[in-house]
Design a protein around this motif. Structure first.
Motif, mmCIF file in Angstrom:
data_model
loop_
_atom_site.group_PDB
_atom_site.id
_atom_site.type_symbol
_atom_site.label_atom_id
_atom_site.label_comp_id
_atom_site.label_asym_id
_atom_site.label_seq_id
_atom_site.Cartn_x
_atom_site.Cartn_y
_atom_site.Cartn_z
ATOM 1 N N ILE A 81 0.863 -1.146 0.069
ATOM 2 C CA ILE A 81 -0.170 -0.119 -0.159
ATOM 3 C C ILE A 81 1.656 0.944 0.176
ATOM 4 C CG2 ILE A 81 -1.728 1.313 1.087
ATOM 5 C CD1 ILE A 81 -2.705 -1.066 1.934
ATOM 6 N N ARG A 82 0.633 1.881 -1.037
ATOM 7 C CA ARG A 82 1.715 3.476 -0.702
ATOM 8 C C ARG A 82 0.620 4.829 -0.685
ATOM 9 N NH1 ARG A 82 4.973 2.543 -6.630
ATOM 10 N NH2 ARG A 82 6.261 0.767 -5.376
ATOM 11 N N GLY A 83 0.723 5.396 0.089
ATOM 12 C CA GLY A 83 0.416 6.850 0.056
ATOM 13 C C GLY A 83 -1.575 6.816 0.803
ATOM 14 N N HIS A 84 -1.072 5.274 1.351
ATOM 15 C CA HIS A 84 -2.721 4.458 2.149
ATOM 16 C C HIS A 84 -3.623 5.500 0.969
ATOM 17 C CE1 HIS A 84 -1.310 5.887 5.715
ATOM 18 N NE2 HIS A 84 -0.038 6.982 5.359
ATOM 19 N N ARG A 85 -3.446 5.194 -0.777
ATOM 20 C CA ARG A 85 -4.347 5.222 -0.895
ATOM 21 C C ARG A 85 -4.267 4.277 -2.742
ATOM 22 N NH1 ARG A 85 -6.100 11.250 -2.767
ATOM 23 N NH2 ARG A 85 -7.109 12.044 0.424
ATOM 24 N N THR A 86 -3.234 3.786 -2.977
ATOM 25 C CA THR A 86 -2.653 3.079 -4.192
ATOM 26 C C THR A 86 -2.388 1.327 -3.592
ATOM 27 O OG1 THR A 86 -2.298 5.097 -5.074
ATOM 28 C CG2 THR A 86 -1.248 2.939 -6.028
ATOM 29 N N VAL A 87 -2.962 0.676 -3.665
ATOM 30 C CA VAL A 87 -2.515 -0.973 -3.800
ATOM 31 C C VAL A 87 -1.738 -1.359 -5.006
ATOM 32 C CG1 VAL A 87 -3.215 -3.461 -3.139
ATOM 33 C CG2 VAL A 87 -4.420 -1.136 -2.180
ATOM 34 N N LEU A 88 -0.283 -1.951 -4.597
ATOM 35 C CA LEU A 88 0.504 -2.234 -5.389
ATOM 36 C C LEU A 88 0.734 -4.446 -5.285
ATOM 37 C CD1 LEU A 88 3.493 -1.063 -6.488
ATOM 38 C CD2 LEU A 88 1.371 -0.734 -7.972
ATOM 39 N N GLY A 89 -0.187 -5.032 -6.118
ATOM 40 C CA GLY A 89 -1.009 -6.576 -5.915
ATOM 41 C C GLY A 89 -0.576 -7.597 -6.573
ATOM 42 N N ARG A 90 -0.044 -8.800 -6.202
ATOM 43 C CA ARG A 90 0.373 -9.466 -6.877
ATOM 44 C C ARG A 90 0.083 -11.324 -6.133
ATOM 45 N NH1 ARG A 90 6.699 -10.473 -6.808
ATOM 46 N NH2 ARG A 90 6.265 -12.598 -7.045
ATOM 47 N N ILE A 91 -0.626 -12.087 -6.672
ATOM 48 C CA ILE A 91 -1.458 -13.504 -6.569
ATOM 49 C C ILE A 91 -0.419 -14.327 -7.498
ATOM 50 C CG2 ILE A 91 -2.947 -14.686 -5.931
ATOM 51 C CD1 ILE A 91 -5.176 -11.988 -6.217
ATOM 52 N N ASP A 92 0.191 -15.344 -6.643
ATOM 53 C CA ASP A 92 0.796 -16.228 -7.633
ATOM 54 C C ASP A 92 0.733 -17.778 -7.160
ATOM 55 O OD1 ASP A 92 2.875 -14.527 -8.123
ATOM 56 O OD2 ASP A 92 3.859 -14.757 -5.967
ATOM 57 N N THR A 93 -0.456 -18.135 -6.850
ATOM 58 C CA THR A 93 -1.379 -18.596 -6.661
ATOM 59 C C THR A 93 -2.721 -19.097 -7.137
ATOM 60 O OG1 THR A 93 -0.300 -19.939 -4.345
ATOM 61 C CG2 THR A 93 -1.642 -20.975 -4.734
ATOM 62 N N LYS A 94 -2.655 -19.926 -7.720
ATOM 63 C CA LYS A 94 -4.319 -19.730 -8.756
ATOM 64 C C LYS A 94 -5.359 -20.582 -7.337
ATOM 65 C CE LYS A 94 -7.120 -21.764 -12.328
ATOM 66 N NZ LYS A 94 -6.766 -22.810 -14.027
#
Length: 213
Positions: A81-94
């Motif tokens: 979470i960057r700056g309380h407003r933006t999410v950079l997400g990743r998912i590696d398991t189906k």
């Protein structure tokens, strides 16, 4: 009144003053302890939820809200979470999912890699809206059509690029570089951002560009 009586009265008065100061000090401390902590009054409620579930792995996504966003227990440790407003997400398991609480509105959502399902406040985001959001993130399109013979090609973009529905397993995207081949009456299509430059083609091709659509 004797001297001893005067001393006793003075001692009683002094002890009374100390006792009163102690009570006042305790009252002040209790007032601070019972008051609002710094920032408590301005805390931003997060009554809404967004859930991101992967359809292909690995998946990468990014979204921004107008209020604030926070992880819920199912969100992965690699989500940022960057700056309380933006999410950079990743998912590696189906089949894995990430869930966040947020306030305000979702101002942008972008799938950076793979395919995901998005549910906001318990309602699935319409496929058409999700498709439009992806197209806005990669506003340009290129279609490469064969002229009969099999032809290999290679091009680069200055932004990002991903395969479209007609690009097959023989076509590859490596960062900002695309290598592929098309033949017969086949077509390959891609969406991209930025500018595009062809490095090479090994035969005649028909190339159609759709810019800022």
């Amino acid at each position: 009144m004797g001297m001893n009586d005067e001393r006793n009265e003075e001692r009683d008065a002094t002890e009374g003053a100390v006792s009163r100061r102690t009570v006042l000090k305790g009252t002040t401390a209790a007032g601070v302890a019972g008051g609002l902590l710094p920032g408590q009054a301005s805390g931003h409620p997060k009554p809404r939820t967004i859930t991101v579930k992967t359809l292909t792995v690995p998946a990468r996504y990014r979204f921004t809200v107008s209020g604030e966003v926070a992880k819920r227990p199912s969100a992965g440790t690699s989500d940022e979470i960057r700056g309380h407003r933006t999410v950079l997400g990743r998912i590696d398991t189906k089949g894995e999912l990430d869930e966040f609480a947020f306030s305000g509105e979702i101002t942008s959502f972008e799938t950076l890699k793979g395919d995901v399902d998005v549910v906001v406040d318990g309602k699935a985001v319409e496929e058409k809206r999700a498709k439009k959001a992806k197209e806005r993130a990669l506003p340009n399109a290129i279609t490469i059509r064969a002229e009969g013979e099999d032809v290999s090609y290679r091009f680069r973009v200055t932004g990002r690029v991903r395969k479209g529905p007609t690009a097959d397993g023989g076509d590859s995207v490596d960062g900002t570089t695309v290598s592929g081949a098309v033949g017969g009456r086949g077509t390959d299509d891609y969406r991209y951002s930025g500018s595009l430059v062809f490095d090479s083609t090994e035969g005649p091709l028909t190339v159609t560009l759709e810019l800022d659509q």
